[in-house]
Design an enzyme around this catalytic site. Structure first.
Site, PDB file in Angstrom:
ATOM      1  N   CYS A 179      -5.684   1.944  -7.257  1.00 13.67           N
ATOM      2  CA  CYS A 179      -5.535   0.487  -7.921  1.00 13.67           C
ATOM      3  C   CYS A 179      -4.467  -0.159  -7.713  1.00 13.67           C
ATOM      4  CB  CYS A 179      -6.049   0.708  -9.323  1.00 13.67           C
ATOM      5  SG  CYS A 179      -7.090  -0.633 -10.094  1.00 13.67           S
ATOM      6  N   HIS A 187     -10.227   4.739  -9.996  1.00 13.82           N
ATOM      7  CA  HIS A 187      -9.457   5.795 -10.936  1.00 13.82           C
ATOM      8  C   HIS A 187      -9.563   7.021 -10.876  1.00 13.82           C
ATOM      9  CE1 HIS A 187      -6.553   2.652 -12.372  1.00 13.82           C
ATOM     10  NE2 HIS A 187      -7.784   1.733 -12.324  1.00 13.82           N
ATOM     11  N   GLU A 194      -8.173   9.815 -11.271  1.00  7.97           N
ATOM     12  CA  GLU A 194      -7.405  10.522 -11.940  1.00  7.97           C
ATOM     13  C   GLU A 194      -8.079  10.300 -13.666  1.00  7.97           C
ATOM     14  OE1 GLU A 194      -6.739   7.563 -11.019  1.00  7.97           O
ATOM     15  OE2 GLU A 194      -5.855   6.347 -12.402  1.00  7.97           O
TER      16      GLU A 194
HETATM   17  N1  GLN Z   1      -5.439  -5.565  -9.814  1.00 10.36           N
HETATM   18  C1  GLN Z   1      -4.155  -4.891 -10.798  1.00 10.36           C
HETATM   19  C2  GLN Z   1      -3.152  -5.129 -10.173  1.00 10.36           C
HETATM   20  O1  GLN Z   1      -2.971  -5.789  -9.208  1.00 10.36           O
HETATM   21  C3  GLN Z   1      -4.586  -3.326 -10.788  1.00 10.36           C
HETATM   22  C4  GLN Z   1      -5.271  -2.899 -11.836  1.00 10.36           C
HETATM   23  C5  GLN Z   1      -5.233  -1.299 -11.889  1.00 10.36           C
HETATM   24  O2  GLN Z   1      -4.351  -0.578 -11.660  1.00 10.36           O
HETATM   25  N2  GLN Z   1      -6.014  -0.791 -13.056  1.00 10.36           N
HETATM   26  O3  GLN Z   1      -2.081  -4.819 -10.602  1.00 10.36           O
END
Ligand code: GLN
Length: 204
Positions: A91, A183, A185
């Site tokens: 992410c 995610h 994790e």
């Molecule tokens: N889109 C978010 C960012 O750019 C990331 C979101 C996340 O890690 N759950 O920070």
């Protein structure tokens, strides 16, 4: 009975902001499912010295603008850029790994040749779950949790796309590195962590 050769790894988890303890737990669970003693192999990374001896690094989800700022503040930008091990980034971590991102506040590491749309799926309330087919992953679809997730909108020839949705690429691999929009994790399924560790070992 499954039988694995020992995975000789030391995993650092970037512990500046975001899902740090979840990654530590997931890597420990993955290692123990692979028949390894996990307790001495997963560590928090906050400063350059913490990277010494690590051959794997997890960059967690969280807020990429914040993690970017803290990477610079803690003098970790260059040490991560020249890190010789594999990186497992989820992410916000995926955003940080890119060469290009649609937000100048994020100083990306440029370790994977890809352009990323930071919040491609919208805001927190647009978070969702989906069963994804991931190339080369045995055992059926992966139940993926997307939270303000990014996508890669384009990737270079060095990048192998592992999974794609209408909005863009949500899982990819490049050399020793793996990146995910979602995610892994958070779901108790450690197949992706195990695959990352096995790939690393096969390259050692
Ligand atoms: N889109 C978010 C960012 O750019 C990331 C979101 C996340 O890690 N759950 O920070």
């Amino acid at each position: 009975m499954r039988c694995y050769r020992p995975v000789d790894v030391k995993v650092g988890v970037l512990a500046l902001q975001g899902n740090v303890s979840e990654h530590i737990d997931a890597f420990r669970l993955a290692l123990s499912r692979m028949g390894e003693d996990a307790s001495s192999k997963v560590f928090e990374v906050r400063h350059p010295a913490d990277l010494v001896g690590c051959n794997a690094l997890a960059i967690p989800g969280g807020e990429s603008t914040t993690i970017s700022r803290l990477i610079e503040k803690n003098h970790l930008y260059e040490p991560i850029r020249i890190f010789s091990g594999g990186i497992f980034a989820t992410c916000a971590g995926m955003v940080l790994m890119a060469t290009h991102v649609d937000d100048t506040r994020v100083h990306t590491l440029g370790l994977i040749d890809m352009t990323v749309d930071r919040n491609a799926f919208g805001r927190q309330r647009e978070s969702f779950e989906a069963d994804l087919l991931i190339k080369g992953l045995d055992g059926g679809p992966f139940h993926a949790i997307f939270i303000r997730a990014p996508v890669a909108t384009s990737v270079g020839a060095s990048v192998k796309v592992l999974s794609q949705m209408n909005q863009g690429i949500v899982a990819a691999e490049s050399g020793k590195h793996m990146v995910f929009s979602f995610h892994p994790e958070l779901c108790g399924d450690t197949r992706l962590h195990e695959r990352f560790l096995k790939t690393l070992r096969s390259r050692q």
